[in-house]
Design an enzyme around this catalytic site. Structure first.
Site, PDB file in Angstrom:
ATOM      1  N   ARG A 202       0.733  -1.292   0.109  1.00  0.00           N
ATOM      2  CA  ARG A 202      -0.124   0.015  -0.276  1.00  0.00           C
ATOM      3  C   ARG A 202       0.744   1.213  -0.108  1.00  0.00           C
ATOM      4  O   ARG A 202       0.396   2.204   0.565  1.00  0.00           O
ATOM      5  CB  ARG A 202      -0.864  -0.068   1.112  1.00  0.00           C
ATOM      6  N   GLY A 203       2.058   1.202  -0.716  1.00  0.00           N
ATOM      7  CA  GLY A 203       2.714   2.373  -0.815  1.00  0.00           C
ATOM      8  C   GLY A 203       3.345   3.048   0.497  1.00  0.00           C
ATOM      9  O   GLY A 203       3.448   2.287   1.562  1.00  0.00           O
ATOM     10  N   GLU A 204       2.918   4.361   0.580  1.00  0.00           N
ATOM     11  CA  GLU A 204       3.349   4.988   1.863  1.00  0.00           C
ATOM     12  C   GLU A 204       2.643   4.330   3.205  1.00  0.00           C
ATOM     13  O   GLU A 204       2.833   4.849   4.104  1.00  0.00           O
ATOM     14  CB  GLU A 204       3.056   6.410   1.724  1.00  0.00           C
ATOM     15  N   GLY A 206       2.154   1.122   3.683  1.00  0.00           N
ATOM     16  CA  GLY A 206       2.905   0.083   4.294  1.00  0.00           C
ATOM     17  C   GLY A 206       2.218  -1.291   3.885  1.00  0.00           C
ATOM     18  O   GLY A 206       1.724  -1.274   2.533  1.00  0.00           O
ATOM     19  N   ASP A 234       8.700  -4.056  -6.148  1.00  0.00           N
ATOM     20  CA  ASP A 234       9.658  -5.256  -6.559  1.00  0.00           C
ATOM     21  C   ASP A 234      10.584  -5.353  -5.668  1.00  0.00           C
ATOM     22  O   ASP A 234      10.913  -6.442  -5.279  1.00  0.00           O
ATOM     23  CB  ASP A 234      10.044  -4.745  -8.063  1.00  0.00           C
TER      24      ASP A 234
END
Ligand code: AMP
Length: 302
Positions: A202-204, A206, A234
């Protein structure tokens, strides 16, 4: 233990609010392999054109990445170009030129077929299945996918999901795959499609891990500045699978540590363009940030 990755090795042109980089090293398998190489030897399966910079291949080799499965074919390498918005969670693909990747048909060298850990980066599900057909008794297989295949190759993807014990996708892909907006509901739907476990990146915000009744959450490392989010997912997968391969087993405890290592590798990746931060990274820096996750998430239960 050995770890095989199949996926793209590319030349990327990137625009972010912090600047621009032209035809730099990229590709999902590249980010994965370099991140994993801090923990374990990696065997790479991919294709590049004869225009691919030899010094980049030398760098991959110098990191302990086996290139026996990397085909160098006459023609141009895969090129991808993306632009990030001011809100760097939003990205537009400006162009995608498959080039030699168009006719990629992964073939595992004999020396790769007994690898205990296998990662199927984001390529057509039929090609991911082809790699599975060639590997003998892996301990753990994990896969990624993307919108393009969720929408355009759903039957192939469904067949693949029945064979993949661990799926690692981002939140947008989880929504598209499940038809659910809520991540917990999405996870439940996806676990019904075949995978035993699921990691949602979920990107920023986590990572969320789901398996049976277990839910485990790790925040993203809080950074003051994100330079280029390309490849973070990745690199997360590479750190996670690389650490597990170095343990040689997949227990609930090693999985949790692996997810933190994956988060550490993702956090370093976004600190500079392309793979630049990973070029200078050391195992000591990785372990130092890994320990910082303890204080980031520990609290006293009164
Ligand atoms: P990510 O930031 O995880 O989406 O990964 C970005 C990397 O994936 C870039 O370095 C691209 O070269 C590569 N890439 C972009 N589109 C594709 C695609 N359709 N198939 C395979 N690799 C891709």
């Amino acid at each position: 233990m050995s770890l095989v990755v199949v996926g793209s090795v590319a030349l990327d042109t990137l625009e972010t609010p912090h600047g621009r980089a032209d035809e730099v090293l990229g590709g999902a398998a590249t980010y994965f392999a370099i991140a994993a190489s801090f923990f374990t030897p990696v065997q790479l399966v991919a294709v590049v054109g004869d225009d691919f910079p030899p010094k980049e291949l030398d760098w991959l080799s110098s990191r302990g990445i086996d290139l026996a499965g990397l085909e160098v074919r006459p023609g141009r390498s895969l090129r991808w170009s993306g632009r990030y918005h001011e809100d760097m969670n939003v990205r537009d693909t400006l162009s995608f030129e498959a080039n030699v990747f168009q006719t990629f048909a992964p073939e595992l060298p004999e020396s790769y077929r007994d690898a205990e850990f296998v990662f199927l980066a984001n390529i057509a599900p039929t090609l991911q299945a082809r790699v599975l057909d060639q590997s003998r008794n892996p301990i753990l297989v994990a896969a990624d996918t993307m919108n393009y295949y969720i929408e355009g190759a759903r039957a192939d993807l469904d067949a693949l999901l029945r064979r993949v014990p661990l799926l690692m996708i981002n939140d947008e892909e989880a929504r598209l795959l499940s038809g659910e907006r809520n991540m917990v509901r999405a996870a439940r739907r996806i676990l019904d499609m075949g995978p035993r476990s699921l990691m949602i990146k979920r990107g920023e915000y986590g990572v969320l891990y789901f398996s049976g009744d277990t839910v485990f959450a790790v925040p993203a490392y809080p950074l003051e500045q994100v330079f280029d989010p390309t490849g973070a997912g990745d690199a997360f997968a590479g750190g996670t699978m690389g650490y597990l391969a170095s343990c040689g087993e997949v227990s609930p405890a090693s999985l949790r540590r692996a997810i933190v290592y994956g988060s550490v590798l993702a956090s370093f990746t976004v600190e500079a363009f392309s793979l630049e931060r990973l070029r200078a990274l050391t195992r000591e820096e990785i372990d130092q940030r890994y320990r910082q996750f303890v204080s980031l998430t520990t609290f006293d239960v009164l």
